[in-house]
Design an enzyme around this catalytic site. Structure first.
Site: not given
Length: 228
Positions: A37, A91
């Site tokens: 990701s 993230k």
């Protein structure tokens, strides 16, 4: 009696383990990257160093903030406990409290201004052994923190969302691999207390899954490198 002697004889080692546990739960941590990701910034098999004191001093093993220490900044790569289930994620912060954030055809729009991107470069991206898709990499000019992002045109993904205003005390996070990331598009904005810490360096790295299946090959060029 034997137990007492065992504890006495191994007191130094037990204190070391206790100190290591406190270090990892309250001060600094290291986390392996299990998914794609954050490609191309972080790769599966990277192990990142996380500063748990970058933002808050917390009660170990909880989200309880004892003392604020610093402010999260736009562009920081952070580890967090997902507000949608508690899974640990990594993230990038793209929206601060009060920011207006939108996405249109994979272009990030911040406070009404679309960000600019460098000339895209195409390459093949292996999603699973034997499955290679076209990928596009470019540099997203996030204010004060330009960084690489990746787009996967062949993958169904959420490339658009209407503008939202980030609530007070919360943050909007995206993965750098925009079309392959469970982030604030799906889990919502993230309260500050859910931020674990700031990831600042790749400690070590190894390619553990190549095109032909399982393998383990150190990537020495990524060892002890700063995360951008």
């Amino acid at each position: 009696m034997n137990l007492r002697r065992l504890l006495r004889d191994n007191r130094g080692f037990l204190l070391f383990l206790l100190g290591l546990g406190v270090l990892r739960t309250a001060v600094a941590d290291w986390n392996p990257i299990p998914s794609a990701s954050m490609r191309p910034t972080l790769l599966e098999g990277d192990v990142v160093l996380v500063n748990r004191l970058a933002y808050d001093l917390k009660l170990p093993l909880t989200d309880v903030v004892l003392l604020p220490l610093g402010e999260p900044r736009r562009g920081d790569v952070v580890t967090l406990n997902s507000p949608a289930g508690g899974t640990r994620l990594i993230k990038r912060i793209v929206g601060l409290p009060g920011d207006r954030v939108a996405l249109r055809d994979d272009v990030l729009i911040l406070n009404g201004q679309p960000l600019t991107y460098t000339t895209p470069q195409s390459h093949g991206e292996t999603l699973t052994p034997g499955w290679v898709v076209d990928a596009v990499r470019t540099t997203e000019q996030l204010p004060d923190r330009p960084h690489a992002v990746q787009i996967l045109p062949a993958i169904r993904a959420r490339r658009d969302f209407a503008e939202i205003t980030v609530p007070a005390g919360q943050y909007f996070l995206l993965g750098d691999n925009r079309d392959n990331s469970e982030d604030s598009r799906y889990i919502g904005t993230v309260p500050r207390e859910k931020l674990i810490g700031r990831a600042h360096h790749v400690l070590v790295s190894a390619d553990w899954l190549g095109e032909d299946g399982w393998r383990l090959a150190p990537r020495f060029d990524r060892w002890v490198t700063a995360i951008r």
